[in-house]
Design an enzyme around this catalytic site. Structure first.
Site, mmCIF file in Angstrom:
data_model
loop_
_atom_site.group_PDB
_atom_site.id
_atom_site.type_symbol
_atom_site.label_atom_id
_atom_site.label_comp_id
_atom_site.label_asym_id
_atom_site.label_seq_id
_atom_site.Cartn_x
_atom_site.Cartn_y
_atom_site.Cartn_z
ATOM 1 N N LYS A 169 0.832 -1.159 0.091
ATOM 2 C CA LYS A 169 0.056 -0.044 -0.027
ATOM 3 C C LYS A 169 0.746 1.482 -0.046
ATOM 4 O O LYS A 169 1.918 1.228 0.451
ATOM 5 C CB LYS A 169 -0.937 0.095 1.299
ATOM 6 C CG LYS A 169 -2.037 0.722 1.061
ATOM 7 C CD LYS A 169 -3.212 0.121 0.627
ATOM 8 C CE LYS A 169 -4.590 1.053 0.233
ATOM 9 N NZ LYS A 169 -5.560 0.035 0.044
ATOM 10 N N ASP A 210 -6.973 4.239 -4.238
ATOM 11 C CA ASP A 210 -7.767 3.832 -3.085
ATOM 12 C C ASP A 210 -8.409 5.445 -3.067
ATOM 13 O O ASP A 210 -8.901 6.157 -3.822
ATOM 14 C CB ASP A 210 -6.652 3.532 -2.010
ATOM 15 C CG ASP A 210 -7.409 3.282 -0.758
ATOM 16 O OD1 ASP A 210 -7.769 1.888 -0.769
ATOM 17 O OD2 ASP A 210 -7.462 3.737 0.397
HETATM 18 P P1 NDP Z 1 -13.185 7.527 -2.519
HETATM 19 O O1 NDP Z 1 -12.180 8.493 -2.364
HETATM 20 O O2 NDP Z 1 -13.462 7.180 -3.947
HETATM 21 O O3 NDP Z 1 -14.380 7.723 -1.564
HETATM 22 C C1 NDP Z 1 -14.220 7.797 -0.251
HETATM 23 C C2 NDP Z 1 -15.285 8.206 0.410
HETATM 24 O O4 NDP Z 1 -15.552 8.201 1.811
HETATM 25 C C3 NDP Z 1 -15.821 9.848 -0.045
HETATM 26 O O5 NDP Z 1 -17.231 9.792 -0.488
HETATM 27 C C4 NDP Z 1 -15.380 10.577 1.161
HETATM 28 O O6 NDP Z 1 -15.863 11.867 1.405
HETATM 29 C C5 NDP Z 1 -15.899 9.617 2.083
HETATM 30 N N1 NDP Z 1 -15.218 9.830 3.463
HETATM 31 C C6 NDP Z 1 -15.806 10.078 4.463
HETATM 32 N N2 NDP Z 1 -14.957 10.278 5.777
HETATM 33 C C7 NDP Z 1 -13.674 10.384 5.258
HETATM 34 C C8 NDP Z 1 -12.625 10.251 5.887
HETATM 35 N N3 NDP Z 1 -12.244 10.447 7.217
HETATM 36 N N4 NDP Z 1 -11.617 9.976 5.070
HETATM 37 C C9 NDP Z 1 -11.573 9.541 3.848
HETATM 38 N N5 NDP Z 1 -12.931 9.419 3.146
HETATM 39 C C10 NDP Z 1 -13.905 9.863 4.075
HETATM 40 O O7 NDP Z 1 -12.447 6.238 -2.011
HETATM 41 P P2 NDP Z 1 -12.975 4.641 -2.175
HETATM 42 O O8 NDP Z 1 -14.262 4.576 -2.434
HETATM 43 O O9 NDP Z 1 -12.108 4.020 -3.299
HETATM 44 O O10 NDP Z 1 -12.360 3.801 -0.928
HETATM 45 C C11 NDP Z 1 -13.495 3.936 0.372
HETATM 46 C C12 NDP Z 1 -12.988 2.885 1.100
HETATM 47 O O11 NDP Z 1 -12.674 1.425 0.371
HETATM 48 C C13 NDP Z 1 -11.361 2.835 1.676
HETATM 49 O O12 NDP Z 1 -11.310 2.355 3.020
HETATM 50 C C14 NDP Z 1 -10.588 2.073 0.799
HETATM 51 O O13 NDP Z 1 -9.377 1.545 1.347
HETATM 52 C C15 NDP Z 1 -11.615 0.881 0.614
HETATM 53 N N6 NDP Z 1 -11.128 0.177 -0.483
HETATM 54 C C16 NDP Z 1 -11.075 0.873 -1.810
HETATM 55 C C17 NDP Z 1 -11.082 -0.157 -3.014
HETATM 56 C C18 NDP Z 1 -11.005 0.321 -4.280
HETATM 57 O O14 NDP Z 1 -10.951 -0.357 -5.313
HETATM 58 N N7 NDP Z 1 -11.123 1.794 -4.524
HETATM 59 C C19 NDP Z 1 -10.815 -1.603 -2.794
HETATM 60 C C20 NDP Z 1 -11.018 -1.999 -1.530
HETATM 61 C C21 NDP Z 1 -11.027 -1.230 -0.593
HETATM 62 P P3 NDP Z 1 -15.576 12.828 0.464
HETATM 63 O O15 NDP Z 1 -16.041 12.825 -0.842
HETATM 64 O O16 NDP Z 1 -15.980 14.089 1.021
HETATM 65 O O17 NDP Z 1 -14.206 13.041 0.098
HETATM 66 O O1 2IT Z 2 -7.918 -1.870 -0.648
HETATM 67 C C1 2IT Z 2 -7.923 -2.186 -1.713
HETATM 68 O O2 2IT Z 2 -7.999 -3.290 -2.023
HETATM 69 C C2 2IT Z 2 -7.644 -1.297 -2.942
HETATM 70 N N1 2IT Z 2 -7.514 0.044 -2.686
HETATM 71 C C3 2IT Z 2 -7.435 -1.852 -4.380
HETATM 72 C C4 2IT Z 2 -6.132 -2.242 -4.591
HETATM 73 C C5 2IT Z 2 -5.827 -2.722 -6.050
HETATM 74 O O3 2IT Z 2 -4.662 -2.966 -5.962
HETATM 75 O O4 2IT Z 2 -6.546 -2.797 -6.912
#
Ligand code: NDP
Ligand code: 2IT
Length: 408
Positions: A126, A166
């Site tokens: 990461k 992420d």
């Molecule tokens: P994004 O940046 O696309 O979205 C994050 C969302 O969460 C935003 O709407 C953000 O608000 C909100 N949020 C609220 N509070 C917080 C905070 N304290 N810190 C950060 N964001 C906050 O991220 P993802 O949807 O990609 O990721 C969301 C979660 O899923 C994370 O935990 C990530 O590690 C996990 N994840 C992501 C994967 C991926 O493929 N993207 C895969 C597996 C897990 P705002 O719009 O105001 O910024």
């Molecule tokens: O938390 C996660 O699994 C991710 N943000 C996706 C990682 C990836 O390599 O697609």
């Protein structure tokens, strides 16, 4: 002292001021304890738990960049290559002001187990920075991303370490990363996933984490004699994971009624409208107050509150420690039957224990959100064979992987 307790103590002493990392290690070691105790001396002699909890390598670097006013800024950059035992390090890049070394270590530790669960040959890593993308122009984002890669490019590659998105990193940022890597190294290779479709991205990667979350939730309910159709779903977050979780919930006949961002949350009694959500968060990059303006029946509330809504299924899809004990109590009091983690470690340890004691079905993030990295691994395969698979082909493999993860 039990071997698991010894190692947990060591992790806490050797990594001070990294509470998220301690939490992630504690959860895994407590879960492993029954297995470890059956063969404690063997595992101790082989230092199994030390090897699982000490990262192979940590890269930390300075990221200087210039804003549109000519002001120079300096951010901290990180890449933790936690465990490469089964394949190239794989895991996203997070851009958020809360990023620090402990957060990077917790995420790359979790990633190692998640990636292994997919059954695909990917190790755990990461990276990220405390850079805050909010309110920055495209040029400022590009300047930051290029500077980040000016240092990181030395340590990544299609067969060594393959970053992705992420929090705060989507196709735009991956495009800037990949372009800069190509300029510096002079090779076109599958060194990032989550790329744009015109330069090696995979169909269904943007949807993969959210869709996968719903596929495993569906399988888990089925295994317990329940049907996802007709269920009311509370979702937190409004980003990549939340948006496509909401879309797939509708497709499976459930009704998603909430979403949230870092300033507030929405309750929409008619169900969250995916097109409006995408327009507000992905196109305009605006706040959810804009969603409420576009959907007069919905209610916008400042602050936190998604878990107070009556629902059958809760899907935390925003960030770590966003579902605490008081939230778990509110969910149980309202009859919630399942919590499935779209985010990484969204549920605190005491909240997880409470939910499980109350008989709530619980799917931990290492299983529930593995669909994203699984399709990333499929993107790596497509890049290696220089072919692109259809949406249906990728989506059906994703479904099969999520079903397998549940049964494993
Ligand atoms: P994004 O940046 O696309 O979205 C994050 C969302 O969460 C935003 O709407 C953000 O608000 C909100 N949020 C609220 N509070 C917080 C905070 N304290 N810190 C950060 N964001 C906050 O991220 P993802 O949807 O990609 O990721 C969301 C979660 O899923 C994370 O935990 C990530 O590690 C996990 N994840 C992501 C994967 C991926 O493929 N993207 C895969 C597996 C897990 P705002 O719009 O105001 O910024
Ligand atoms: O938390 C996660 O699994 C991710 N943000 C996706 C990682 C990836 O390599 O697609």
């Amino acid at each position: 002292m039990r071997y698991v307790d010894e190692v947990l103590q060591q992790v806490i002493t050797q990594n001070p001021a990294q509470p998220e990392f301690h939490q992630a290690v504690q959860e895994v070691l407590e879960t492993l304890a029954p297995v470890i105790e059956k063969n404690e001396e063997l595992y101790r002699r082989e230092a199994l738990l030390e090897r699982l909890t000490v990262p192979e390598r940590i890269i930390m670097f300075r990221v200087p960049w210039v804003d549109d006013q000519g002001q120079v800024h300096v951010n901290n950059g990180y890449r933790v290559q936690f465990n490469g035992a089964i394949g190239p390090y794989k895991g996203g890049i997070r851009l958020h002001p809360s990023v620090n070394l402990g957060v990077m270590k917790f995420l790359s530790f979790e990633q190692t187990f998640k990636n292994s669960l997919t059954g695909l040959p990917i190790g755990g890593g990461k990276g990220g920075s405390d850079f805050d993308p909010k309110g920055k122009s495209d040029r400022e984002i590009m300047a930051f991303c290029q500077s980040f890669i000016n240092e990181l490019y030395k340590y990544i590659g299609a067969d060594t370490d393959v970053p992705a998105g992420d929090i705060g990193v989507g196709a735009r940022e991956v495009g800037y990363f990949f372009g800069q890597y190509r300029r510096l190294k002079g090779v076109f290779e599958g060194v990032f996933t989550g790329k744009g479709l015109s330069y090696g991205g995979s169909l269904a990667r943007p949807q993969a984490t959210g869709y996968g979350l719903l596929y495993i939730t569906q399988e888990m309910l089925k295994a317990n004699g329940q049907d996802i159709a007709g269920k009311t779903v509370a979702v937190s977050g409004a980003g990549n994971v939340a948006t496509y979780a909401i879309e797939k919930a509708w497709q499976l006949g459930a009704k998603p009624v909430t979403c949230s961002d870092s300033t507030g949350w929405i309750y929409d009694p008619d169900g969250i409208d995916v097109a409006t959500l995408i327009e507000v968060k992905q196109v305009k990059r605006a706040r959810l107050t804009e969603y409420a303006k576009a959907r007069p029946n919905s209610q916008y509330h400042e602050g936190k509150g998604v878990w107070t809504v009556k629902c059958d299924i809760a899907l935390p899809c925003a960030t770590q420690n966003e579902l605490l004990l008081e939230d778990a109590k509110a969910l149980v009091a309202n009859g919630c039957m399942a919590v499935c983690e779209g985010a990484n470690m969204p549920t605190s340890l005491d909240a997880t224990k409470y939910l499980q004691q109350q008989g709530v079905y619980f799917v931990p993030g290492k299983a529930a959100n593995a669909g994203g990295v699984a399709v990333s691994a499929l993107e790596m395969s497509q890049n290696s064979e220089r072919l692109s698979w259809s949406f249906e082909q990728v989506d059906s493999q994703l479904q099969q992987i999520m079903v397998n993860i549940f049964h494993n």
